[in-house]
Structures are given as structure tokens and as C-alpha cells.
Design a protein around this motif. Structure first.
Motif, PDB file in Angstrom:
ATOM      1  N   VAL A 126       0.839  -1.201   0.000  1.00 40.55           N
ATOM      2  CA  VAL A 126       0.000   0.000   0.000  1.00 40.55           C
ATOM      3  C   VAL A 126       0.870   1.246   0.000  1.00 40.55           C
ATOM      4  N   PHE A 127       1.865   1.272   0.872  1.00 43.52           N
ATOM      5  CA  PHE A 127       2.759   2.434   0.922  1.00 43.52           C
ATOM      6  C   PHE A 127       3.502   2.613  -0.401  1.00 43.52           C
ATOM      7  N   ALA A 128       3.878   1.485  -1.037  1.00 43.64           N
ATOM      8  CA  ALA A 128       4.582   1.577  -2.316  1.00 43.64           C
ATOM      9  C   ALA A 128       3.705   2.226  -3.375  1.00 43.64           C
ATOM     10  N   ALA A 129       2.427   1.845  -3.403  1.00 48.31           N
ATOM     11  CA  ALA A 129       1.508   2.443  -4.374  1.00 48.31           C
ATOM     12  C   ALA A 129       1.295   3.929  -4.090  1.00 48.31           C
ATOM     13  N   LEU A 130       1.198   4.286  -2.818  1.00 49.49           N
ATOM     14  CA  LEU A 130       1.022   5.700  -2.463  1.00 49.49           C
ATOM     15  C   LEU A 130       2.254   6.515  -2.839  1.00 49.49           C
ATOM     16  N   ILE A 131       3.432   5.939  -2.614  1.00 50.89           N
ATOM     17  CA  ILE A 131       4.661   6.634  -3.005  1.00 50.89           C
ATOM     18  C   ILE A 131       4.706   6.795  -4.520  1.00 50.89           C
TER      19      ILE A 131
END
Length: 300
Positions: A264-269
């Protein structure tokens, strides 16, 4: 600080701190992946990072933390072997397949094997509710991989090999998660394990990266690579250090599952920093991943 941390083991305060550390590890792991994404040869990026890991960890290991107990040396050797194999598989997967397809497969395979490993090694048992949460999280992660596979441009010829390597890498993620949890619990001072582990573990890949760089006709400039390696090493210290401390403080399986919210954090980044398009389908899949992690945490 070591005494304070050890005193929290098995307590409600330790559980809450382990939760925070696992989520921090997830965020930093996403940052770590973004630093390597598509810009630098994965072998060179990993070599630069590991060279800095040795430089940063050696003073701590040699002059700050207590000396390891005699029984720790074989455990360090085992950890180094496992992590080197993991890095070789990961770099090979990223070389053959698109990051956006390979990364979710690695992160989705890892927690499933880690939960099984935590049961076999530490006797940890998930409730039915927690298993449901694992299922929801895996549905989101593998759904994200399938979405990227269908809608993004990837190299179809090398894709089968990349996916096989991604699954193997996920297995190694689970193996090092459970092994490192066992090793960090085997020493009186957890920071002793962390400092010596990072120093030993970083000694292999720089030589492979140097050999690969010398064989390149038009290799990348060293100064930007060294700078990126320093940033990556600092992130890696806190990311891997956080998850290892979390597995000492609380359940290994729960920490492993919570860490996979890194997708999830990777997609947000990717959306905020790299200007990538997210879209409603990917948002829905990320909601599933986050929901699965919440179910695992609340169902324990």
C-alpha cells in the motif's frame, strides 16, 4: 535502551510497540523499493547499499554494542547465507520482470509462508478471524499483481521465469523472517544481533556488484550510485531493524503480515512521488490489503 526494550517483551506495551515497528518497517520497505525502482541495475543498487551497511554497522558492532555470545556465531553464518540467497533471487527476479508485477508477488508469498513458519518454529497459532484477514490481505496483494500484469506493459517472454523467481524470493522472505526472529531472541542484547548482522550480511553483494559494473560497456557513474546507496542503507537499517525488533517483542506471524502493508505504501509513493496513476481498481485492492492487516491485528 536495550534493557527497556527487553523488559517490554510479552507485555501489552511490547505488543503496541511491535505493531508500530512493523508498520514503520512497511513504510520504509516501500521507500527502499522506490529507491531501486527502474533507475539503476538492481545488482549495482544492492551492492552500493550493502557496502554502506558494512561501513555504518561496523563501528557499532566493534565499539558500541556488547560482544556476541559464542553461540551466536553459527547463527550469524546462517543468517548471512539465507539473506545472500534472498538477494540473489530478488535481483534476478527484478532483472527479468517488471517491478510492479514482481514486487506484489514477493510480498504476497512471504507472509503466508511466514505464518506457517511461525507455527512450526514458535508454536504461534492464528485464530480463524486472523486467517480470514490473511486471506483478505493476500487477495489484495495478488489482485494487485494480476492487475499490473494485465494492464501494464511487461516483458512477456521473461515473465514466467520472473514470477517463479518472485515466488522463490517470497519463500526466502518467510525463511529469513522466522530465522532472524529466532536469532535475535537468542542473544541477551537485540542490538548486538542487529549491528553484527548488518556488518556481516553486507559483505557479499558489493563484490558481485563491482564485478558486474566492470563488465558493463557503459556502466553508471559511481558518485550518484554511491549517494543512492547511502540513502538506501540508512533506510534498510531502520526497515529491517524495525521488523526484527518487532519479531522479538511480539508474534512473528503478525509482524510479518503487517509488514506487507508495504505494498500500500509503495503504491502511495508511486502516486505522490513518482506521479504514477493509481485508479479506482488499485485503490480498491489497496483497501483490501489494509483491511486484511486490520483483521489480523484485531482478531488476535
Amino acid at each position: 535502551m536495550s534493557d527497556w526494550l527487553v523488559a517490554l517483551e510479552g507485555t501489552p506495551g511490547g505488543h503496541h510497540l511491535a505493531l508500530a515497528l512493523a508498520l514503520l518497517a512497511a513504510l520504509l520497505h516501500a521507500v527502499f523499493g522506490a529507491l531501486q525502482k527502474g533507475r539503476v541495475d538492481p545488482w549495482l543498487a544492492r551492492g552500493a547499499i550493502d557496502a554502506w551497511l558494512v561501513v555504518l554497522a561496523a563501528p557499532l558492532a566493534l565499539f558500541v554494542v556488547p560482544w556476541p555470545e559464542p553461540h551466536m556465531w553459527p547463527l550469524f553464518a546462517g543468517a548471512v547465507v539465507i539473506h545472500v540467497i534472498y538477494k540473489l533471487l530478488q535481483a534476478s527476479a527484478y532483472t527479468r520482470g517488471a517491478y510492479t508485477v514482481v514486487y506484489p508477488v514477493v510480498r504476497g508469498t512471504g507472509p503466508l509462508f511466514a505464518v506457517i513458519g511461525a507455527y512450526l518454529i514458535f508454536g504461534e497459532v492464528f485464530t480463524l478471524t486472523q486467517w480470514a484477514g490473511v486471506g483478505v490481505l493476500l487477495l489484495g496483494i495478488f489482485g494487485l499483481a494480476a492487475y499490473n500484469l494485465i494492464f501494464l506493459v511487461v516483458d512477456r517472454e521473461t515473465l514466467p521465469a520472473a514470477l517463479a523467481l518472485a515466488v522463490a524470493t517470497g519463500l526466502l522472505v518467510a525463511l529469513y523472517t522466522t530465522y532472524d526472529a529466532y536469532a535475535i531472541r537468542a542473544t541477551a542484547d537485540p542490538f548486538t544481533f542487529l549491528a553484527w548482522f548488518f556488518m556481516f550480511e553486507g559483505m557479499t553483494m558489493p563484490w558481485i556488484a563491482l564485478w558486474r559494473w566492470r563488465r558493463m560497456r557503459d556502466g553508471p557513474a559511481l558518485r550518484p550510485l554511491v549517494a543512492r546507496g547511502l540513502i538506501g542503507a540508512i533506510v534498510a537499517l531502520f526497515s529491517f531493524g524495525s521488523i526484527m525488533l518487532a519479531t522479538r517483542l511480539d508474534k512473528v506471524g503478525e509482524a510479518a503480515v503487517l509488514r506487507e502493508t508495504s505494498v500500500v505504501f509503495a503504491a502511495l509513493i508511486g502516486w505522490l512521488a513518482l506521479r504514477e496513476t493509481v485508479g479506482p481498481r488499485r485503490i480498491a485492492l489497496m483497501v483490501l490489503i489494509a483491511l486484511g492487516a486490520v483483521i489480523v491485528e484485531m482478531g488476535g
